[in-house]
Design a protein around this motif. Structure first.
Motif, short mmCIF file in Angstrom:
data_model
loop_
_atom_site.label_atom_id
_atom_site.label_comp_id
_atom_site.label_asym_id
_atom_site.label_seq_id
_atom_site.Cartn_x
_atom_site.Cartn_y
_atom_site.Cartn_z
N ASP A 1 -12.41 -17.26 12.78
CA ASP A 1 -12.12 -15.89 13.23
C ASP A 1 -10.75 -15.32 12.87
N TRP A 2 -10.71 -14.33 12.04
CA TRP A 2 -9.41 -14.11 11.37
C TRP A 2 -9.21 -12.65 11.32
N ARG A 3 -8.10 -12.23 11.43
CA ARG A 3 -7.58 -10.71 11.34
C ARG A 3 -6.88 -10.64 9.92
N VAL A 4 -7.43 -9.86 9.14
CA VAL A 4 -6.71 -9.54 7.61
C VAL A 4 -6.40 -8.37 7.45
N ALA A 5 -5.74 -7.79 6.38
CA ALA A 5 -5.21 -6.76 6.14
C ALA A 5 -5.32 -6.77 4.42
N ALA A 6 -5.61 -5.59 3.97
CA ALA A 6 -5.66 -5.44 2.33
C ALA A 6 -3.86 -5.24 2.15
N GLU A 7 -3.50 -6.07 1.14
CA GLU A 7 -2.28 -5.91 0.51
C GLU A 7 -1.84 -4.51 0.18
N GLU B 1 0.72 -1.20 0.16
CA GLU B 1 0.38 -0.02 -0.04
C GLU B 1 0.74 1.34 0.10
N GLY B 2 0.76 2.22 -0.93
CA GLY B 2 1.50 3.21 -1.29
C GLY B 2 3.01 3.10 -1.50
#
Length: 815
Positions: free
Chosen positions: A679-685, A321-322
């Motif tokens: 139950d997951w924690r995710v992040a946008a690439e 990201e960025g």
């Protein structure tokens, strides 16, 4: 040379009085540094001008030219004189006589002389054959005689240099690299050569030559001051020793420090290291730019022909990201906003290190100027990006140095300032304290498959010697600092305690193993008491080896390694009762139970996607909060293939899994069926999060087989070829038969990568085992995943079968 010797030279020098005037100038306490070097050059100019005038009477078409350091007007007390007697070839005998009238008085004074007699054509020819001669002529300066002759040579030499730059600059770069290989890096040597070592005066001169080519230029901020500081130290070294030496020997450092008015030899070395580091970084940036320009020139004609004469547009490939790759460097995306994104510097650094690419100078400076401070405690992403950077292996060093050059490291970790460029007066140590810490992280990155918490190992590696910037026992001071730093970067209380313990006891294993009787139960018990748990022991063992390997070849051996391993084995036996039993599974929350009941009723997956946001530190909530983490809850009727289906859909949508829990949920009485809860924690690439409805639709298709996830991921991988980045340690899959009574625990430690969890899940499905629960953690660039599996009947796998499943899974991940 003593003061008496210099005085005798002054008396023997004749009417010119040059020697006496030189002695007075060098002993003036009120004049030092650049003013003294310039005054010494001017005094020498006047003396040589007089000698030239007396010897060139009636001779035309000749001039005396200073080259090299003398040409730049920088004479240290014992510098040699680089002189060129330039002539037009009209009267060789008169020129030879003039040379004798010039050279012999210089030799009579005991001054070192580098001299030549040439016509302009000969000078240009020699420069074309000898790069060192050409470099000296770039600083040519007229002293006496025919000014037009000197000016003509200067103009011609500069034109030759600029015309031949595409050929000569690679030669100059190779010359610098060979010299660095022989002399080492000035910023780390205890007895450095101020001129020849990498980051020294020769490299500073090379940067001037690159600038003169007009092909590229060095970053100028601070470069002139760094060069001046190195020259000042050389001046003091010449005065302290009375010799023309550039090597700052240990026995002379206190005297040189006193000559410069510094506190002690350590202060002197730290100033030298800081200057050398700046020159080295400027060299890296400059030579990278030279390479980019030369590649661009080589490719441009072909591109213009292909594009019909249009200006080619540099390709930009997304990294995070960025953050994008362009021309072999990591730069900021056009939409990046450092002033709104405090994690951007860490994200860019981690992406660069993982890709094995340098950070663009412009990108680093833009982030240094605009990025706001990371909130305290750090958000999870910032901590994860730091861990990713530290775990990237050898590329971490160059990226870290780029951040440090612009002050970003001390802004992120203020305690770093006390160890920056700090010398270690120990023959075993190869590096300064700060570089040793980074080298330890590089070594620790090779051991991330050996430990269950690679993030704690890497952070402890970074901090283990941080106390060396404070008085007293550095392990004791470091424990206090490590607690503060670990808490500030967002670790919980337990993890902070582990990091602090690792820092406090980072020497415990090697010192005990090599200095104590391991047959004495009290010895082993004392180590067990200090360490406290199996997990911490595992981490301390890896940290011990990484620390020793990063110190130098004398700090580690197979003998030491075997002693430490024996001690660890004994301590582990004492701590064996601490092994965890089955993972605890708490009661579901109201939302989890609601989703599970809906999934059971509809027979299809149900999910909830929720971004967690908070305002930046010190600001009020705004209408456009930035996501700091995303929680994904999925309830699916129990069926084969759930894990690879969910993981594959997330990979397709470029969602990175940070943590994941999968377990079978017991439904209330009266409700038929069984439901799996994820139950997951995710992040946008990079980019925005996908809509929940789209995720659910793709998940339904993945479960019924109408969505070819493997094919879609393969197509994407083919469209974006894997970059040559960090070479990660191979994956490691192991079986822990004693970790649970109800299931077989298979643990996977691997480099995180898009689609990794999908590949693991599919491999387990192919092995016909049932995943009872999964506990997935992405720690920086490392994935540490534990899968509790059973056979089709719900019993743990037999020993041989479990080993076979683990072996096949490891082969799949290596392939």
């Amino acid at each position: 040379m003593t003061g008496t010797d210099v005085q005798k030279e002054a008396e023997d020098s004749g009417p010119s009085g040059y020697a006496a005037a030189r002695l007075r100038l060098l002993t003036e306490e009120t004049r030092s540094g650049p003013p003294r070097r310039s005054a010494l050059a001017e005094l020498t100019d006047e003396w040589l001008t007089g000698l030239f005038a007396a010897g060139a009477e009636g001779l035309r078409g000749a001039s005396l030219v200073a080259v090299g350091g003398y040409g730049r007007g920088e004479l240290s007390p014992r510098s040699d004189l680089d002189l060129l007697l330039l002539h037009d070839g009209g009267d060789p005998k008169a020129v030879a006589a003039l040379a004798d009238r010039l050279w012999y008085p210089v030799w009579d004074l005991g001054l070192d002389l580098d001299h030549s007699v040439r016509t302009p054509a000969e000078a240009r020819k020699t420069a074309g054959e000898d790069l060192k001669v050409q470099l000296g002529l770039l600083d040519a300066r007229h002293i006496a005689g025919d000014l037009g002759l000197t000016a003509g040579l200067r103009t011609a030499v500069l034109a030759d240099w600029r015309n031949q730059a595409p050929k000569r600059l690679p030669e100059l770069q190779e010359l610098c690299a060979e010299r660095a290989e022989r002399q080492g890096e000035l910023q780390y040597l205890l007895e450095p050569d101020l001129k020849e070592a990498r980051g020294g005066l020769r490299d500073a001169t090379a940067l001037r030559a690159v600038a003169a080519s007009w092909l590229a230029d060095a970053p100028r901020e601070g470069l002139a001051d760094a060069r001046r500081r190195l020259l000042d130290v050389r001046d003091a070294l010449h005065l302290a020793t009375g010799r023309a030496t550039d090597r700052l020997a240990l026995q002379e450092q206190d005297q040189v420090a006193a000559e410069l008015g510094l506190l002690d030899a350590d202060t002197l070395l730290r100033q030298v290291y800081e200057a050398a580091r700046l020159v080295s970084y400027a060299s890296d940036v400059t030579w990278r730019e030279v390479g980019r320009v030369l590649r661009s020139r080589a490719v441009r004609p072909r591109l213009r022909a292909m594009l019909g004469g249009g200006k080619p547009v540099a390709e930009r490939s997304p990294l995070a990201e960025g953050v994008v790759e362009q021309d072999g460097e990591v730069v900021l995306a056009r939409a990046a906003r450092p002033e709104r994104d405090p994690v951007l510097p860490l994200r860019a650094a981690a992406a660069a290190a993982q890709a094995g690419l340098p950070l663009s100078l412009h990108a680093v400076r833009r982030m240094a100027a605009a990025a706001r401070p990371v909130p305290t405690p750090w958000p999870a992403e910032a901590r994860e990006q730091l861990v990713t950077l530290l775990g990237s292996g050898r590329p971490t060093v160059e990226v870290w140095e780029a951040l440090e050059a612009e002050g970003l490291i001390t802004r992120l970790l203020p305690d770093w300032e006390r160890v920056r460029c700090r010398p270690q007066r120990n023959a075993v140590h190869l590096w300064t304290v700060d570089r040793h810490l980074i080298e330890t992280a590089v070594q620790a990155s090779e051991f991330t498959r050996r430990v269950s918490r690679p993030d704690l190992l890497l952070v402890a590696a970074l901090l283990h010697d941080i106390g060396k910037g404070w008085p007293g026992d550095h392990s004791v001071a470091g424990e206090i600092i490590a607690k503060d730093v670990a808490a500030r970067i967002g670790f919980d209380r337990h993890d902070v305690s582990v990091v602090a313990t690792l820092v406090r006891h980072h020497l415990l294993l090697v010192e005990t193993a090599t200095r104590r009787d391991l047959e004495d139960p009290a010895t082993v018990r004392s180590v067990a008491d200090a360490v406290g748990s199996q997990g911490t022991l595992e981490l301390l063992h890896a940290l011990t080896e990484a620390d020793a390997l990063a110190t130098g070849p004398a700090a580690w051996s197979s003998w030491r390694g075997s002693l430490v391993a024996d001690l660890v084995k004994r301590v582990a036996a004492v701590l064996a009762g601490d092994a965890p039993d089955d993972p605890e599974e708490g009661a579901p929350t109201a939302e989890q139970e609601r989703l599970a009941l809906e999934a059971a009723a509809t027979g299809s997956p149900v999910l909830a996607l929720r971004a967690q946001t908070e305002p930046p530190a010190g600001q009020e909530p705004s209408g456009d909060p930035e996501p700091l983490g995303v929680e994904l809850l999925i309830a699916v009727p129990d069926q084969p293939g759930v894990l690879p289906a969910v993981a594959g859909v997330l990979a397709m949508h470029r969602l990175t899994v940070r943590t994941a829990e999968l377990r079978s949920l017991i439904l209330p009485d009266g409700v038929d069926g069984s439901v799996l809860l994820l139950d997951w924690r995710v992040a946008a690439e990079y980019g925005s999060l996908p809509q929940a409805a789209r995720l659910r639709a793709d998940l339904v298709r993945a479960l019924d087989g109408s969505l070819d996830i493997a094919g879609r991921l393969a197509e994407r991988d083919a469209a974006y070829p894997r970059r040559r980045g960090v070479v990660a340690p191979p994956p490691r899959v192991s079986v822990h038969p004693a970790a649970s009574r109800l299931a077989t625990v298979i643990e996977v430690r691997s480099q995180d990568a898009p689609g990794l969890l999908f590949r693991i899940g599919r491999a387990l499905e192919d092995a016909s085992v049932r995943v009872r629960s999964a506990h997935v953690s992405t720690l920086g660039a490392n994935a540490v995943d534990a899968f509790y599996v059973t056979g089709p009947e719900g019993a743990p796998l037999p020993g041989d079968e479990a080993v076979s499943v683990a072996r096949k899974l490891e082969e799949t991940l290596r392939g």
